[in-house]
Design a protein around this motif. Sequence first.
Motif, PDB file in Angstrom:
ATOM      1  N   TRP A   8       0.880  18.370 -25.078  1.00 40.26           N
ATOM      2  CA  TRP A   8      -0.380  17.756 -25.483  1.00 40.26           C
ATOM      3  C   TRP A   8      -1.161  18.552 -26.527  1.00 40.26           C
ATOM      4  O   TRP A   8      -2.163  18.062 -27.045  1.00 40.26           O
ATOM      5  CB  TRP A   8      -1.280  17.551 -24.256  1.00 40.26           C
ATOM      6  CG  TRP A   8      -0.701  16.621 -23.233  1.00 40.26           C
ATOM      7  CD1 TRP A   8       0.234  15.649 -23.427  1.00 40.26           C
ATOM      8  CD2 TRP A   8      -1.048  16.566 -21.836  1.00 40.26           C
ATOM      9  NE1 TRP A   8       0.504  14.998 -22.253  1.00 40.26           N
ATOM     10  CE2 TRP A   8      -0.267  15.523 -21.254  1.00 40.26           C
ATOM     11  CE3 TRP A   8      -1.920  17.275 -21.018  1.00 40.26           C
ATOM     12  CZ2 TRP A   8      -0.338  15.198 -19.899  1.00 40.26           C
ATOM     13  CZ3 TRP A   8      -2.006  16.943 -19.679  1.00 40.26           C
ATOM     14  CH2 TRP A   8      -1.223  15.916 -19.126  1.00 40.26           C
ATOM     15  N   GLY A   9      -0.723  19.762 -26.826  1.00 44.35           N
ATOM     16  CA  GLY A   9      -1.440  20.587 -27.791  1.00 44.35           C
ATOM     17  C   GLY A   9      -2.772  21.102 -27.290  1.00 44.35           C
ATOM     18  O   GLY A   9      -3.627  21.499 -28.091  1.00 44.35           O
ATOM     19  N   ILE A  10      -2.981  21.098 -25.986  1.00 43.45           N
ATOM     20  CA  ILE A  10      -4.232  21.586 -25.388  1.00 43.45           C
ATOM     21  C   ILE A  10      -4.009  22.999 -24.869  1.00 43.45           C
ATOM     22  O   ILE A  10      -3.055  23.253 -24.123  1.00 43.45           O
ATOM     23  CB  ILE A  10      -4.695  20.669 -24.239  1.00 43.45           C
ATOM     24  CG1 ILE A  10      -4.956  19.256 -24.763  1.00 43.45           C
ATOM     25  CG2 ILE A  10      -5.948  21.230 -23.568  1.00 43.45           C
ATOM     26  CD1 ILE A  10      -5.308  18.248 -23.668  1.00 43.45           C
ATOM     27  N   VAL A  11      -4.884  23.907 -25.284  1.00 39.91           N
ATOM     28  CA  VAL A  11      -4.760  25.302 -24.876  1.00 39.91           C
ATOM     29  C   VAL A  11      -5.465  25.520 -23.542  1.00 39.91           C
ATOM     30  O   VAL A  11      -6.637  25.157 -23.376  1.00 39.91           O
ATOM     31  CB  VAL A  11      -5.359  26.245 -25.936  1.00 39.91           C
ATOM     32  CG1 VAL A  11      -5.296  27.697 -25.455  1.00 39.91           C
ATOM     33  CG2 VAL A  11      -4.625  26.099 -27.261  1.00 39.91           C
ATOM     34  N   VAL A  12      -4.738  26.100 -22.604  1.00 45.39           N
ATOM     35  CA  VAL A  12      -5.310  26.474 -21.311  1.00 45.39           C
ATOM     36  C   VAL A  12      -5.019  27.945 -21.071  1.00 45.39           C
ATOM     37  O   VAL A  12      -3.860  28.360 -21.019  1.00 45.39           O
ATOM     38  CB  VAL A  12      -4.714  25.642 -20.160  1.00 45.39           C
ATOM     39  CG1 VAL A  12      -5.321  26.079 -18.818  1.00 45.39           C
ATOM     40  CG2 VAL A  12      -4.939  24.153 -20.378  1.00 45.39           C
ATOM     41  N   GLN A  13      -6.068  28.730 -20.973  1.00 45.68           N
ATOM     42  CA  GLN A  13      -5.905  30.124 -20.585  1.00 45.68           C
ATOM     43  C   GLN A  13      -5.770  30.180 -19.064  1.00 45.68           C
ATOM     44  O   GLN A  13      -6.493  29.469 -18.360  1.00 45.68           O
ATOM     45  CB  GLN A  13      -7.115  30.959 -21.044  1.00 45.68           C
ATOM     46  CG  GLN A  13      -7.347  30.952 -22.549  1.00 45.68           C
ATOM     47  CD  GLN A  13      -6.241  31.640 -23.308  1.00 45.68           C
ATOM     48  OE1 GLN A  13      -5.617  32.580 -22.802  1.00 45.68           O
ATOM     49  NE2 GLN A  13      -5.983  31.181 -24.530  1.00 45.68           N
ATOM     50  N   VAL A  14      -4.865  31.006 -18.578  1.00 42.56           N
ATOM     51  CA  VAL A  14      -4.669  31.088 -17.131  1.00 42.56           C
ATOM     52  C   VAL A  14      -4.973  32.494 -16.635  1.00 42.56           C
ATOM     53  O   VAL A  14      -4.863  33.473 -17.374  1.00 42.56           O
ATOM     54  CB  VAL A  14      -3.237  30.687 -16.729  1.00 42.56           C
ATOM     55  CG1 VAL A  14      -3.026  29.199 -16.931  1.00 42.56           C
ATOM     56  CG2 VAL A  14      -2.192  31.467 -17.503  1.00 42.56           C
ATOM     57  N   ASP A  15      -5.360  32.567 -15.361  1.00 43.57           N
ATOM     58  CA  ASP A  15      -5.727  33.847 -14.774  1.00 43.57           C
ATOM     59  C   ASP A  15      -4.506  34.670 -14.393  1.00 43.57           C
ATOM     60  O   ASP A  15      -4.598  35.885 -14.205  1.00 43.57           O
ATOM     61  CB  ASP A  15      -6.613  33.626 -13.543  1.00 43.57           C
ATOM     62  CG  ASP A  15      -5.980  32.675 -12.538  1.00 43.57           C
ATOM     63  OD1 ASP A  15      -5.195  31.811 -12.956  1.00 43.57           O
ATOM     64  OD2 ASP A  15      -6.271  32.790 -11.343  1.00 43.57           O
ATOM     65  N   LYS A  16      -3.345  34.020 -14.268  1.00 46.70           N
ATOM     66  CA  LYS A  16      -2.101  34.730 -13.982  1.00 46.70           C
ATOM     67  C   LYS A  16      -0.940  33.926 -14.548  1.00 46.70           C
ATOM     68  O   LYS A  16      -0.974  32.690 -14.573  1.00 46.70           O
ATOM     69  CB  LYS A  16      -1.929  34.951 -12.478  1.00 46.70           C
ATOM     70  CG  LYS A  16      -2.051  33.715 -11.622  1.00 46.70           C
ATOM     71  CD  LYS A  16      -2.010  34.069 -10.146  1.00 46.70           C
ATOM     72  CE  LYS A  16      -2.182  32.829  -9.272  1.00 46.70           C
ATOM     73  NZ  LYS A  16      -2.172  33.161  -7.829  1.00 46.70           N
ATOM     74  N   SER A  17       0.078  34.632 -15.020  1.00 47.48           N
ATOM     75  CA  SER A  17       1.176  33.980 -15.731  1.00 47.48           C
ATOM     76  C   SER A  17       1.925  32.982 -14.854  1.00 47.48           C
ATOM     77  O   SER A  17       2.539  32.047 -15.364  1.00 47.48           O
ATOM     78  CB  SER A  17       2.150  35.034 -16.269  1.00 47.48           C
ATOM     79  OG  SER A  17       2.681  35.815 -15.204  1.00 47.48           O
ATOM     80  N   SER A  18       1.879  33.181 -13.545  1.00 49.92           N
ATOM     81  CA  SER A  18       2.617  32.302 -12.638  1.00 49.92           C
ATOM     82  C   SER A  18       1.834  31.055 -12.244  1.00 49.92           C
ATOM     83  O   SER A  18       2.320  30.247 -11.458  1.00 49.92           O
ATOM     84  CB  SER A  18       3.003  33.076 -11.366  1.00 49.92           C
ATOM     85  OG  SER A  18       1.844  33.538 -10.695  1.00 49.92           O
ATOM     86  N   ARG A  19       0.642  30.884 -12.793  1.00 50.84           N
ATOM     87  CA  ARG A  19      -0.222  29.768 -12.388  1.00 50.84           C
ATOM     88  C   ARG A  19       0.423  28.423 -12.730  1.00 50.84           C
ATOM     89  O   ARG A  19       0.763  28.143 -13.866  1.00 50.84           O
ATOM     90  CB  ARG A  19      -1.584  29.866 -13.076  1.00 50.84           C
ATOM     91  CG  ARG A  19      -2.501  28.668 -12.894  1.00 50.84           C
ATOM     92  CD  ARG A  19      -3.023  28.550 -11.492  1.00 50.84           C
ATOM     93  NE  ARG A  19      -3.971  29.601 -11.164  1.00 50.84           N
ATOM     94  CZ  ARG A  19      -4.523  29.757  -9.958  1.00 50.84           C
ATOM     95  NH1 ARG A  19      -4.187  28.913  -8.969  1.00 50.84           N
ATOM     96  NH2 ARG A  19      -5.367  30.745  -9.727  1.00 50.84           N
ATOM     97  N   ILE A  20       0.612  27.599 -11.718  1.00 51.85           N
ATOM     98  CA  ILE A  20       1.119  26.237 -11.882  1.00 51.85           C
ATOM     99  C   ILE A  20       0.127  25.284 -11.224  1.00 51.85           C
ATOM    100  O   ILE A  20      -0.242  25.469 -10.063  1.00 51.85           O
ATOM    101  CB  ILE A  20       2.514  26.074 -11.251  1.00 51.85           C
ATOM    102  CG1 ILE A  20       3.537  26.928 -12.008  1.00 51.85           C
ATOM    103  CG2 ILE A  20       2.951  24.614 -11.262  1.00 51.85           C
ATOM    104  CD1 ILE A  20       4.925  26.878 -11.418  1.00 51.85           C
TER     105      ILE A  20
END
Length: 309
Positions: free
Chosen positions: A205-217
């Motif tokens: 979708w081209g939407i950037v989401v920063q995550v708090d941990k690399s394993s976040r699903i």
Amino acid sequence: MKFSPIFKDLINCSSSEEVFSYLKDSLTDSIRPWTYFVNWQKVLINFRKIEVRLNILNTLIGKNNTEQEFKKLLTAYPEILSVIPILLASRTSNFRILTDSLHGNFQYKNYNFPEKIKSLSPQEIDEAVEFVKETRVLDLFSNRTIKSIPDYVLGIEVGLDTNGRKNRGGTSMETITEEIVSHICSQNNFLYIKQVNAAKIFRDWGIVVQVDKSSRIFDFAINNQGTLYLIEVNFYGGGGSKLKSTAGEYRYLFDFISAQKHQLIWITDGSGWKTALKPLEETFNYIDYTLNLNMVNSGLLAEIIKHKI
């Protein structure tokens, strides 16, 4: 929580306090489908993989000299070695057995039951016989306690599969929610992805989401014309101290996601929350939307996403 007139329209609540009362009073105690009890497809796949070997082994039932007969079978059909662990309800193929512990002098012996083997040495045959003898499996054959080894193993497979019930409970919550999410998205031309990480959201979708941990699903992501809704779901049939920390985690995640101008919706249910209403209420009051399945089914989830409220 973010109050909206839709709560009055759909569940007849005029304030956040009334919405929380509705949530806690409409928690469900079970989401078990028929498939919760036994995954028969998995059980039968596992059973059929070894059914021929079990039938060969079944010729031992009622024999007078089971040790000698077992040796003969291992010599003629070495592949039956691999089914010995399942006779003890074990998926392990390698065992390290403590054979002596006198005076702190621990002695061990290793036993291996490989899946594929073309022949067995006399020593390997003796070790296999020793294993089934010492674990008392051989007694079950000779005294006809077991009348059918295939039926016995099928029962073991069913028993082992019950260990997966906890995971199936979580999967049931996701399955129920996906049916609703899929319907909402198909009716409104929204896009959704289940079990999605930040990389896939950007790739699709081209939407950037920063995550708090690399394993976040995230359990679900819904795209309404560029507005991103991230949905987390869980079900707690029993209480416990974990629920307090769980509620706290969603307050933290809400701050992290909303700071990026994305939306987080938490869908949770289960009578376990009745033992932790205070932390649930604290999180309900903190984040924009905490819903249970009854609230989702009332149309609230659809309205929240359609109107971007």
